[in-house]
Design a protein around this motif. Structure first.
Motif, PDB file in Angstrom:
ATOM      1  N   GLU A  67       9.075  10.326  -4.670  1.00 10.89           N
ATOM      2  CA  GLU A  67       9.927   9.591  -5.608  1.00 10.89           C
ATOM      3  C   GLU A  67       9.076   8.866  -6.629  1.00 10.89           C
ATOM      4  O   GLU A  67       7.880   8.685  -6.443  1.00 10.89           O
ATOM      5  N   ALA A  68       9.717   8.445  -7.695  1.00 16.59           N
ATOM      6  CA  ALA A  68       9.123   7.517  -8.652  1.00 16.59           C
ATOM      7  C   ALA A  68       9.814   6.176  -8.419  1.00 16.59           C
ATOM      8  O   ALA A  68      11.032   6.124  -8.279  1.00 16.59           O
ATOM      9  N   VAL A  69       9.010   5.114  -8.335  1.00 10.03           N
ATOM     10  CA  VAL A  69       9.563   3.792  -8.031  1.00 10.03           C
ATOM     11  C   VAL A  69       9.177   2.790  -9.110  1.00 10.03           C
ATOM     12  O   VAL A  69       8.127   2.908  -9.745  1.00 10.03           O
ATOM     13  N   ASP A  70      10.052   1.807  -9.293  1.00  6.68           N
ATOM     14  CA  ASP A  70       9.741   0.675 -10.150  1.00  6.68           C
ATOM     15  C   ASP A  70       8.893  -0.300  -9.354  1.00  6.68           C
ATOM     16  O   ASP A  70       9.225  -0.632  -8.206  1.00  6.68           O
ATOM     17  N   PRO A  76       4.164  -0.297 -14.602  1.00  3.78           N
ATOM     18  CA  PRO A  76       5.502  -0.673 -14.122  1.00  3.78           C
ATOM     19  C   PRO A  76       6.176   0.352 -13.211  1.00  3.78           C
ATOM     20  O   PRO A  76       7.141   0.032 -12.534  1.00  3.78           O
ATOM     21  N   ARG A  77       5.680   1.592 -13.195  1.00  7.97           N
ATOM     22  CA  ARG A  77       6.258   2.630 -12.329  1.00  7.97           C
ATOM     23  C   ARG A  77       5.143   3.397 -11.641  1.00  7.97           C
ATOM     24  O   ARG A  77       4.060   3.555 -12.202  1.00  7.97           O
ATOM     25  N   VAL A 126       0.838  -1.209   0.000  1.00 11.79           N
ATOM     26  CA  VAL A 126       0.000   0.000   0.000  1.00 11.79           C
ATOM     27  C   VAL A 126       0.869   1.254   0.000  1.00 11.79           C
ATOM     28  O   VAL A 126       0.680   2.155  -0.820  1.00 11.79           O
ATOM     29  N   VAL A 127       1.817   1.325   0.898  1.00 11.98           N
ATOM     30  CA  VAL A 127       2.630   2.531   1.051  1.00 11.98           C
ATOM     31  C   VAL A 127       3.502   2.792  -0.175  1.00 11.98           C
ATOM     32  O   VAL A 127       3.676   3.939  -0.598  1.00 11.98           O
ATOM     33  N   MET A 128       4.021   1.750  -0.791  1.00 10.71           N
ATOM     34  CA  MET A 128       4.950   1.931  -1.912  1.00 10.71           C
ATOM     35  C   MET A 128       4.279   2.000  -3.286  1.00 10.71           C
ATOM     36  O   MET A 128       4.737   2.741  -4.155  1.00 10.71           O
ATOM     37  N   TYR A 129       3.220   1.205  -3.498  1.00  9.31           N
ATOM     38  CA  TYR A 129       2.702   1.037  -4.862  1.00  9.31           C
ATOM     39  C   TYR A 129       1.222   1.377  -5.044  1.00  9.31           C
ATOM     40  O   TYR A 129       0.862   2.026  -6.009  1.00  9.31           O
ATOM     41  N   ASP A 158       0.473   6.900 -11.859  1.00 14.53           N
ATOM     42  CA  ASP A 158       1.406   6.620 -12.940  1.00 14.53           C
ATOM     43  C   ASP A 158       2.138   7.907 -13.313  1.00 14.53           C
ATOM     44  O   ASP A 158       1.535   8.994 -13.318  1.00 14.53           O
ATOM     45  N   PRO A 159       3.431   7.822 -13.636  1.00 13.07           N
ATOM     46  CA  PRO A 159       4.209   9.022 -13.969  1.00 13.07           C
ATOM     47  C   PRO A 159       3.601   9.852 -15.106  1.00 13.07           C
ATOM     48  O   PRO A 159       3.683  11.077 -15.086  1.00 13.07           O
TER      49      PRO A 159
END
Length: 160
Positions: free
Chosen positions: A126-129, A142-143, A62-65, A107-108
């Motif tokens: 941040e943007a994360v994979d 994917p990001r 949840v927190v990351m994605y 999404d970016p």
């Protein structure tokens, strides 16, 4: 805080033009946390404008994605800031549920969502994979851009 208090609170989420109607409260099968799901509805006509979900949990997923909040506005209703307004309506509930900070991802390339979060005062972190074994990656995302909303710093938006 009792579930009854939260249920009463979520039944009165509205502004002059928008109201949130509770659709369900259940553990989300994908994100595996309790989730409040709402319809965004035009207050006067009752026309559905989109959806918004509040995920209650601080799992890494949840927190990351996924983020604590997910929203979507029907294409024909975009451009009226309904996502921003719906998110503002949910902030007092998030605070009552102890979700501070509140993480929201997008999404970016989703410029409208990024602008919504910036208007909210969210901080881009941040943007994360997204890991390949994650359902979010597998559904074509994917990001993710991660935004943090500190409820104490969102001016004039959070009471409760």
């Amino acid at each position: 805080m009792s579930m009854q208090t939260i249920e009463k609170m979520v039944r009165t989420l509205r502004d002059e033009e928008l109201r949130l109607e509770l659709v369900s409260y259940e553990v989300n099968a994908v994100h595996r946390v309790p989730t409040w799901s709402f319809r965004m509805v035009q207050a006067e006509s009752g026309e559905e404008l989109g959806t918004i979900r509040l995920r209650v949990g601080d799992s890494r997923h949840v927190v990351m994605y996924a983020g604590h909040v997910g929203y979507g506005v029907d294409e024909r209703h975009r451009g009226h800031r309904y996502a921003e307004r719906a998110l503002r309506l949910l902030l007092p509930v998030a605070r009552r549920l102890g979700l501070d900070p509140l993480w929201v991802t997008c999404d970016p390339e989703n410029v409208a969502s990024r602008r919504t979060l910036e208007r909210m005062g969210a901080e881009f972190v941040e943007a994360v994979d997204v890991p390949e074994d994650c359902v979010i990656f597998q559904s074509g995302h994917p990001r993710k851009c991660r935004y943090r909303i500190d409820l104490d710093s969102v001016a004039g938006s959070v009471t409760g």
